[in-house]
Design a protein around this motif. Structure first.
Motif, PDB file in Angstrom:
ATOM      1  N   HIS A 433     122.067 -56.839  28.678  1.00 45.55           N
ATOM      2  CA  HIS A 433     122.227 -55.384  28.792  1.00 45.55           C
ATOM      3  C   HIS A 433     123.253 -55.008  29.858  1.00 45.55           C
ATOM      4  N   GLN A 434     124.039 -53.995  29.556  1.00 49.99           N
ATOM      5  CA  GLN A 434     124.922 -53.399  30.555  1.00 49.99           C
ATOM      6  C   GLN A 434     124.704 -51.889  30.526  1.00 49.99           C
ATOM      7  N   PHE A 435     124.571 -51.306  31.699  1.00 50.75           N
ATOM      8  CA  PHE A 435     124.434 -49.854  31.774  1.00 50.75           C
ATOM      9  C   PHE A 435     125.784 -49.228  31.416  1.00 50.75           C
ATOM     10  N   ASP A 436     125.766 -48.331  30.451  1.00 50.82           N
ATOM     11  CA  ASP A 436     127.001 -47.676  29.990  1.00 50.82           C
ATOM     12  C   ASP A 436     127.423 -46.627  31.027  1.00 50.82           C
ATOM     13  N   ALA A 437     128.047 -47.102  32.093  1.00 47.12           N
ATOM     14  CA  ALA A 437     128.324 -46.217  33.223  1.00 47.12           C
ATOM     15  C   ALA A 437     129.542 -45.332  33.016  1.00 47.12           C
ATOM     16  N   CYS A 438     130.218 -45.473  31.883  1.00 44.59           N
ATOM     17  CA  CYS A 438     131.266 -44.481  31.586  1.00 44.59           C
ATOM     18  C   CYS A 438     130.728 -43.506  30.544  1.00 44.59           C
ATOM     19  N   ALA A 439     129.415 -43.624  30.254  1.00 45.99           N
ATOM     20  CA  ALA A 439     128.760 -42.742  29.302  1.00 45.99           C
ATOM     21  C   ALA A 439     129.599 -42.623  28.028  1.00 45.99           C
ATOM     22  N   SER A 440     130.171 -43.785  27.622  1.00 46.29           N
ATOM     23  CA  SER A 440     131.005 -43.820  26.417  1.00 46.29           C
ATOM     24  C   SER A 440     131.934 -42.608  26.323  1.00 46.29           C
ATOM     25  N   ASN A 854     143.057 -45.856  39.871  1.00 43.97           N
ATOM     26  CA  ASN A 854     142.319 -46.393  41.019  1.00 43.97           C
ATOM     27  C   ASN A 854     141.036 -45.609  41.287  1.00 43.97           C
ATOM     28  N   VAL A 855     140.635 -44.814  40.302  1.00 50.51           N
ATOM     29  CA  VAL A 855     139.355 -44.106  40.415  1.00 50.51           C
ATOM     30  C   VAL A 855     138.335 -44.836  39.537  1.00 50.51           C
ATOM     31  N   ILE A 856     137.208 -45.214  40.137  1.00 48.46           N
ATOM     32  CA  ILE A 856     136.120 -45.737  39.319  1.00 48.46           C
ATOM     33  C   ILE A 856     134.995 -44.715  39.373  1.00 48.46           C
ATOM     34  N   TYR A 857     134.177 -44.712  38.360  1.00 50.26           N
ATOM     35  CA  TYR A 857     133.092 -43.728  38.383  1.00 50.26           C
ATOM     36  C   TYR A 857     131.866 -44.274  37.687  1.00 50.26           C
ATOM     37  N   LEU A 858     130.741 -43.771  38.136  1.00 47.10           N
ATOM     38  CA  LEU A 858     129.466 -44.016  37.487  1.00 47.10           C
ATOM     39  C   LEU A 858     129.060 -42.721  36.809  1.00 47.10           C
ATOM     40  N   CYS A 863     118.821 -37.507  31.842  1.00 50.26           N
ATOM     41  CA  CYS A 863     117.431 -37.970  31.984  1.00 50.26           C
ATOM     42  C   CYS A 863     117.326 -39.287  32.745  1.00 50.26           C
ATOM     43  N   THR A 864     118.435 -39.815  33.187  1.00 51.46           N
ATOM     44  CA  THR A 864     118.382 -41.119  33.863  1.00 51.46           C
ATOM     45  C   THR A 864     117.628 -41.007  35.185  1.00 51.46           C
ATOM     46  N   SER A 865     116.821 -41.991  35.467  1.00 50.20           N
ATOM     47  CA  SER A 865     116.012 -41.897  36.678  1.00 50.20           C
ATOM     48  C   SER A 865     116.877 -42.130  37.907  1.00 50.20           C
ATOM     49  N   PRO A 866     116.603 -41.404  38.994  1.00 48.17           N
ATOM     50  CA  PRO A 866     117.352 -41.594  40.250  1.00 48.17           C
ATOM     51  C   PRO A 866     117.251 -43.034  40.757  1.00 48.17           C
ATOM     52  N   GLN A 867     116.171 -43.723  40.402  1.00 45.76           N
ATOM     53  CA  GLN A 867     116.031 -45.122  40.822  1.00 45.76           C
ATOM     54  C   GLN A 867     117.127 -45.976  40.170  1.00 45.76           C
ATOM     55  N   VAL A 868     117.349 -45.735  38.886  1.00 45.49           N
ATOM     56  CA  VAL A 868     118.406 -46.477  38.195  1.00 45.49           C
ATOM     57  C   VAL A 868     119.763 -46.150  38.827  1.00 45.49           C
ATOM     58  N   CYS A 869     119.975 -44.881  39.132  1.00 43.51           N
ATOM     59  CA  CYS A 869     121.236 -44.479  39.767  1.00 43.51           C
ATOM     60  C   CYS A 869     121.403 -45.183  41.107  1.00 43.51           C
ATOM     61  N   TYR A 870     120.309 -45.302  41.823  1.00 42.27           N
ATOM     62  CA  TYR A 870     120.367 -45.959  43.119  1.00 42.27           C
ATOM     63  C   TYR A 870     120.803 -47.415  42.963  1.00 42.27           C
ATOM     64  N   GLN A 871     120.212 -48.066  41.955  1.00 41.29           N
ATOM     65  CA  GLN A 871     120.587 -49.467  41.706  1.00 41.29           C
ATOM     66  C   GLN A 871     122.066 -49.594  41.374  1.00 41.29           C
ATOM     67  N   LEU A 872     122.550 -48.671  40.548  1.00 41.74           N
ATOM     68  CA  LEU A 872     123.962 -48.706  40.160  1.00 41.74           C
ATOM     69  C   LEU A 872     124.852 -48.559  41.389  1.00 41.74           C
ATOM     70  N   LEU A 873     124.511 -47.576  42.191  1.00 45.25           N
ATOM     71  CA  LEU A 873     125.300 -47.280  43.376  1.00 45.25           C
ATOM     72  C   LEU A 873     125.286 -48.477  44.336  1.00 45.25           C
ATOM     73  N   SER A 874     124.137 -49.108  44.448  1.00 44.86           N
ATOM     74  CA  SER A 874     124.026 -50.280  45.322  1.00 44.86           C
ATOM     75  C   SER A 874     124.944 -51.402  44.852  1.00 44.86           C
ATOM     76  N   LYS A 875     124.934 -51.611  43.547  1.00 43.19           N
ATOM     77  CA  LYS A 875     125.786 -52.671  43.002  1.00 43.19           C
ATOM     78  C   LYS A 875     127.260 -52.377  43.278  1.00 43.19           C
ATOM     79  N   VAL A 876     127.638 -51.108  43.092  1.00 45.00           N
ATOM     80  CA  VAL A 876     129.027 -50.727  43.349  1.00 45.00           C
ATOM     81  C   VAL A 876     129.361 -50.934  44.821  1.00 45.00           C
TER      82      VAL A 876
END
Lengths: 889, 889
Positions: A433-440, A854-858, A863-876
């Motif tokens: 699984h990969q989180f679709d962080a560009c929201a397609s 040179n811009v990356i974005y999440l 409806c995504t949980s803030p916990q998931v967002c936190y994990q994404l941000l941590s990885k970045v």
């Protein structure tokens, strides 16, 4: 020849069951279930009670499904249709198949959820039946068979002879004992020189009562959550398979058998078809050969399809009703349907005669599944190459995309892609699984629950409407969608809805609307002759860096850029007057304002201040600031200068992307500037267009980004997230005054623009569902319902602050579902290949991103949980840190 | 108090049954069914055998469903879940409801298909149970109850006491006797002054064996086709209701109960959910309260949704398992779920106690259905007004669309709309079918079978993929669709597929491709600097009257017209060089050629000949005709003249609609002229674009209209019918040489055009299905598979000839799915309102058309039966005849 040993794994002492097989084995017919039918009470339930409220979908991001060997689910349309016998028959067929001496075939059978234990134990049934079949068929290869029950509820333990609760290894967790009940036997072929096969049967979780798992959980106080169950299943499936060629290709088979029917609840109450969906394993559907069984089988098949499953075969018991003929006709022969002889109802029958008569059928099933697996793998292997050969990807320089960088996407589950991967060193293949962080491309909103809701809705809309032509007609989805739009993003100003297909067309339509309104207001055309006043020429007022789409009309409304040059569109001329806007961003832990060069003449008293918080940026009190006055003066002067210039074209429309310039690089425009600009244009009779294609529908944390500006447009465009991200649909909303400019006696006065699929039923249905879902606090746990609805903060403020002060980071913009990070880099243009290595690393971490230079974005869903967002941000953050460290080194 | 009379309707003598109710009544539990489970044989079926081949879907065009009173289907998830008891309880609740004295409520219960007769007779069960409940509840109003069995198979008759075959009125038709078994009783309330209610129970078709109807048909040689069954059901439903206020609003209820489960086969083998779909009646789903019942109930519900049905409520028996809780959670509380007390299993129980305990539940069900009906009607009444208030229809002058002309479309079934209608004189409301003869702006292809297939596919695609971003990725539907395109419409020339959203965007993309190719071939840009050679300006060569879409870039490629003026798009300048093409049409029974004025200098020897047949128009031997030479000279000269003119712009692309100009008025362009034009452009290095948005995918009888021209393009655009007409999707196909012009080291060389939903999974899935379906002779009975695949002639040649020589008709063009008729009229421009009255009359005939000025056209799908086309053509001919007569009068 066979020995039976049952012990508690890691336990202090072993217990022998002395082969009391009859105690544990009951054929999986419906016999034991009929007892239940007697219990009665007169409870009535009427659906007017308490409202159901959802919590977050928490799909495991680290999911891994091995593809190195076949894994199939065994589904069934109902209980009591012989699912376990099919598992046993299939397992036997695999194990007893004559293969080359060096290639024994091994089978792992997993029953994740077992109720009625130990009276019912499907893993033990498979273990036992395979053993018996072995003795009957006398193959040339030995089999080492085992049955293993991992966890059981305390009441379930009571049914086990000789097992006392204190014998179990560990204490009760969530009401389960870590049972480790284990038995094994060697089915030996005397004198065989072949290497033996293995059969590993496993029950993961067992409950005593022969009822639906979600009820057993309650009654026996033994609970397992979906995520724990899936993790445990994943561990079992990966058992021995991650190693390099542990069993070689096709040498291991996994069979996973569900409990009950396809949509029977699992332990948490989640329907099993939903529960196991993240794995999306291919399956065999055990149908129902009885009277009424055609209907049940077809419905079960449709339920699986409505969850995105692939069914490799249907198999059912013959009851003399030829149900298979109706099934084949329904399936248009696209799927094999296999028929088993009638199963003896006599419980004393050991079924060996039946298995004998069924042997060829199981052989066929086995080869159908081998075929299915082989075809699937073949396809996965060729896809990336074929894609590079026949696709023409948009915005892609094919020379820069070698085959190995193409992503093969097997499916999507909520915010996650399921991606085919191959470990280069071991050739180990798996789905990850990969989180679709560009929201397609910024379209996506649904979590997995909403995705499945939309699946049913799309099926329904196709079946009820297909597509129906729109002009002069009305049908429910179009009307409902239009009503919701006017009650939502159009509330307070819009009264008309014009449908089209994508953002770009909605912009072309908005420009046509604005121009007509302007011409009408300024007497620039003569309605009686349907012609313009001589020499009329229109331009749009727009901001540098804004983007409105790729069709010519939309392109003309944006400033020259690499998107618009001769190489791309020789007809582009740039029919706009473009202003440089001030921007806002977070850097060094503060939200700052950046004024472009043009503001130098409008000096402020002292420095431009940083904001105390992001909220202050949107504060209405800024209207009375000196900056507001300066903005106003600047805009006023620019418009005067334009009019005074040789260019005699009228500015006939203002078009802006409220608050965020998306494709232009995720720049946050000072909302105060946009507000002042809108007011100035309104004063001058210039129609105002908001391009909310990117910003609309909670992308920025509010339903319409117009809320941030505090002033409404005359025309606004929406698309992308409007349908939840399922199908293309766009709308151009307009005020009644704009609409009136097209009224007249002649059709030629009407807006003669339209697309074949205007207001298509699927799009409108999806939009109606998504619009309601995202704003409903019962469905979207992120909605803060007090005051004006908005999303809770999804990106951890502390983490954003930390990022903004990182030495490798130039600026951060976090708002709503967006968190954009501009990296410090020499080459910051679109063509930049910078940040690509960062993005590549993050894909290894399960985060699918696409850089904008040179811009990356999440980007997550509403409806995504803030916990998931936190994990994404941590990885970045971690990867940026590494990047900084390696750059520094 | 009650009397029982059973007689053969219209028969020579009456027979009394003496109230032997026990003989006929068996509770509809599963008791009588279990007998079947025993029958066994070892038949095996393996799906590699003969291929299934479809015949035409023959949906009744004259379908009429009354809305003047509630009509509900009673569905169930399985047999034996108490469906008939629910019908009886609901009927009782309606009949025994205390209403105003003047308003008795009447119920008609219809069982269209009954097997196991006369042992099982659900209509008799309802008749009987209502009677018994009447005696228990002692209401204040009398009821006149009847039970009527209309037709039974001969074996079924044997089970009836005292009925001999020769007693039946008529001989056996299709194995049925026109039985007319009838019984009635008056349930009298002594001294009641209220008008009595009526209960009419009916069994339409009965078979003896208690098995699935499709098997009973075979075994008892008594067959009824789907269309006869539907017609008969319609007649029964309309019984007494067409009269003005026969029962007043809501005073009659129809309850239609299916046999078996939702997807159980009907007599013809068609699944019942498909069989009854043309009526699309709202329904009650009787769920399953047993173990495993959650799964079966949810699956049945999903099967109904996948056919476009609305379910008003789910009701199920309580078995102490709280199945309703899981259902409510699944439904997110959107649908009421009702729970009935457990049904006594004792067959001697008359169930009166149970009905007593269930009374409130049936009362709730009754009011839920009243609510549902009231809401539906309320919505139907307000829709046209609301539409006029908030929609902004494309290509529509709203001032010319009064509320009463708005069409309220309830649903679509294959090629037919289901339209809400009100008879003005009587206020009688009903749903009526109209053939969608404009194919919803030329998008439609599916018959009802394909529509339902697509419904399941759309559900699957949403669940598996939702939408996945396209660039640098690959997923199955996109790849599969691309492969099919290159094997089909792109075969022999195309090698790359660029996806976008609609015809207009596909054209913009094609122009960008062509321009780059031209610039590259003619060294008009400098790759190292990514800039154009100074002064380069591009124009397109196109034909007058062609149309390519409404976005600015597409508009620029077409000649000035009312679509393109200042009023519509002030930015339009017409960047093309436009030629007048020669046209072909049928008039006075001959196919003729019409040369435009410009050809006068190119005199032919003698007259322009008429063609001997339409086929001759496409004949390759015309290449060597004098006309071909003249075409060539003309084109050559025009291009030279253009180059010699002051206009220094290069012609960088040719764009044509092959063979038919659609929106331009359904003109057939001489294919010889287009062929010569293509060859000339190819010689001059001008890239060639075919706009097949309208003409592609069998619209003209061949998969690609390029087949008619006998020469291939460099670039071609497809949309509309490509997805079967379900969702917007378009592609631009290109040769590898065109693709190569975008290759380079820089991303800026790539084609920087893209839409968010590029290659969206739903569109690609639908396209892959439709592309394969339409060309498969097993699925599409119209395919002639010998030689190059083409559609059989759909429009009766004789009828076309007759029309072409009608005095009111100027020309006819029939080709593939299109039959266009230009009427003789003074004002032939687009703005013309001519032909509107003709179209209005045809809507009364069940034909939904939209005129193009004075051109009317019929358009069917690639699978539509020639018989249906003949009926359509006949209706048009009749109305044109009337028009001629009234004009002559």
């Amino acid at each position: 020849m066979a020995r039976t040993l049952i012990f508690l794994q890691n336990a202090r002492r072993c217990l022998l069951f002395n082969g009391r097989l009859n105690l544990l084995f009951v054929p999986s017919s419906s016999a034991s279930l009929s007892k239940l039918a007697g219990s009665q009470n007169n409870r009535r339930c009427h659906a007017t009670g308490s409202r159901f409220t959802r919590s977050f979908c928490t799909t495991s991001v680290n999911l891994e499904v091995s593809l190195s060997h076949p894994t199939f689910m065994v589904w069934s349309s109902n209980t009591g249709v012989g699912k376990t016998l099919v598992s046993a028959g299939l397992a036997s067929s695999i194990l007893l198949l004559e293969t080359k001496p060096s290639n024994p075939l091994n089978v792992q059978y997993i029953k994740p959820v077992q109720t009625g234990f130990p009276i019912d134990s499907d893993s033990r049934c498979v273990y036992q039946k395979v053993s018996e079949i072995f003795h009957h068929r006398r193959p040339s290869r030995s089999i080492f068979a085992s049955n293993h029950v991992l966890k059981a509820s305390e009441p379930a333990l009571e049914g086990l002879v000789g097992v006392r609760t204190e014998d179990c290894t560990s204490g009760s967790i969530d009401g389960f004992r870590d049972l480790g009940l284990y038995e094994e036997r060697e089915l030996r072929v005397p004198g065989s020189v072949h290497e033996g096969s293995k059969l590993m049967c496993k029950t993961m979780y067992a409950w005593k009562q022969p009822i639906s798992p979600h009820l057993a959980v309650e009654r026996e106080s033994a609970f397992v959550s979906d995520s724990v169950l899936l993790q445990s299943l994943q561990q079992n499936l990966l058992f021995q398979t991650r190693e390099k060629d542990a069993f070689g290709k096709c040498q291991l088979w996994n069979i996973v058998e569900i409990a009950g029917g396809v949509a029977s609840p699992g332990p948490s109450g989640t329907l099993q078809c939903d529960l196991y969906r993240p794995f999306r394993l291919p399956g065999v559907l055990v149908g129902d050969g009885r009277l009424g069984g055609i209907s049940g089988t077809i419905s079960a098949y449709e339920t699986l399809k409505l969850r995105g499953y692939d069914v490799a075969a249907i198999i059912l018991e013959d009851n003399g009703l030829s149900n298979e003929e109706s099934l084949l006709s329904y399936l248009h022969n696209r799927l094999p349907v296999l028929v088993l002889p009638a199963i003896p109802r006599d419980l004393s029958d050991n079924l060996m005669e039946w298995f004998g008569k069924s042997w060829d059928v199981f052989g066929s099933l086995h080869s159908i599944l081998v075929d299915d697996y082989t075809k699937r793998m073949g396809r996965l292997h060729e896809m990336s190459k074929k894609a590079g050969t026949i696709f023409w990807w948009p915005f892609t320089q094919h020379s820069l995309v070698p085959e190995e960088t193409v992503t093969v996407i097997d499916s999507r589950s909520g915010e996650n892609f399921a991606i085919h991967k191959v470990k280069k060193d071991s050739n180990y293949e798996f789905i990850s699984h990969q989180f679709d962080a560009c929201a397609s491309w910024w379209t996506q909103g649904p979590d997995s629950t909403l995705q499945m809701e939309l699946a049913r809705d799309m099926g329904y809309a196709t079946a009820r409407y297909g597509h129906i032509m729109f002009p002069e007609n009305v049908y429910e989805p179009a009307l409902h969608c239009a009503e919701l739009l006017l009650l939502g993003v159009g509330k307070g100003w819009a009264s008309r809805v014009f449908f089209s297909d994508n953002g770009s067309t909605s912009i072309e339509i908005s420009l046509k609307m604005a121009f007509r309104k302007f011409a009408s207001d300024h007497a620039l055309f003569c309605p009686s002759q349907l012609k313009s006043v001589e020499g009329t020429e229109f331009k749009v007022l727009a901001l540098n860096g804004s983007y409105h789409g790729d069709t010519l009309g939309a392109m003309e409304a944006q400033a020259p850029s690499p998107y618009t040059g001769f190489l791309q569109q020789p007809w582009y001329s740039g029919r706009g007057f473009f202003l440089d806007p001030p921007t806002v961003f977070c850097s060094n832990e503060h939200w700052n304002l950046c004024l472009p060069q043009v503001f130098l003449p409008y000096k402020l008293n002292g420095e431009v201040p940083a904001f105390s918080s992001r909220e202050e940026v949107f504060c209405g009190s800024r209207d009375s600031s000196e900056l507001a006055g300066n903005y106003s003066n600047y805009i006023h002067q620019q418009l005067s200068l334009y009019r005074g210039s040789k260019n005699c074209a009228s500015i006939a429309a203002l078009i802006i992307e409220p608050v965020i310039h998306g494709a232009g690089g995720m720049h946050m425009i000072d909302p105060l500037f946009q507000r002042v600009l809108v007011r100035e244009c309104r004063n001058q009779g210039i129609p105002i267009i908001y391009d909310e294609v990117f910003t609309g529908f909670w992308r920025l944390g509010v339903e319409s980004a117009a809320e941030f500006l505090g002033c409404v447009p005359d025309i606004a465009c929406f698309a992308k997230l409007m349908t939840g991200g399922i199908v293309p649909l766009s709308v151009t909303l307009a005020t009644e005054a704009v609409f009136d400019a097209f009224k007249g006696d002649s059709k030629l006065m009407a807006l003669l623009h339209g697309h074949s699929y205007s207001a298509h039923a699927l799009g409108c249905t999806a939009a109606a569902k998504a619009i309601q879902w995202f704003k409903d606090p019962h469905m979207n746990p992120n909605i803060i319902a007090t005051g004006n609805k908005k999303l809770r903060e999804l990106w951890d403020c502390e983490m954003v602050s930390k990022l903004s002060s990182h030495s490798a980071v130039k600026r951060v913009v976090s708002l709503g579902t967006l968190c954009a990070i501009e990296l410090k880099a020499e080459d910051s243009g679109y063509g930049s290949l910078y940040a690509i290595s960062l993005v590549r690393q993050l894909r290894e971490d399960g985060v699918y991103m696409r850089p904008l230079g040179n811009v990356i974005y999440l980007m997550c869903g509403p409806c995504t949980s803030p916990q998931v967002c936190y994990q994404l941000l941590s990885k970045v953050y971690r990867r940026i840190n590494e990047l900084g460290a390696s750059a520094g080194a």
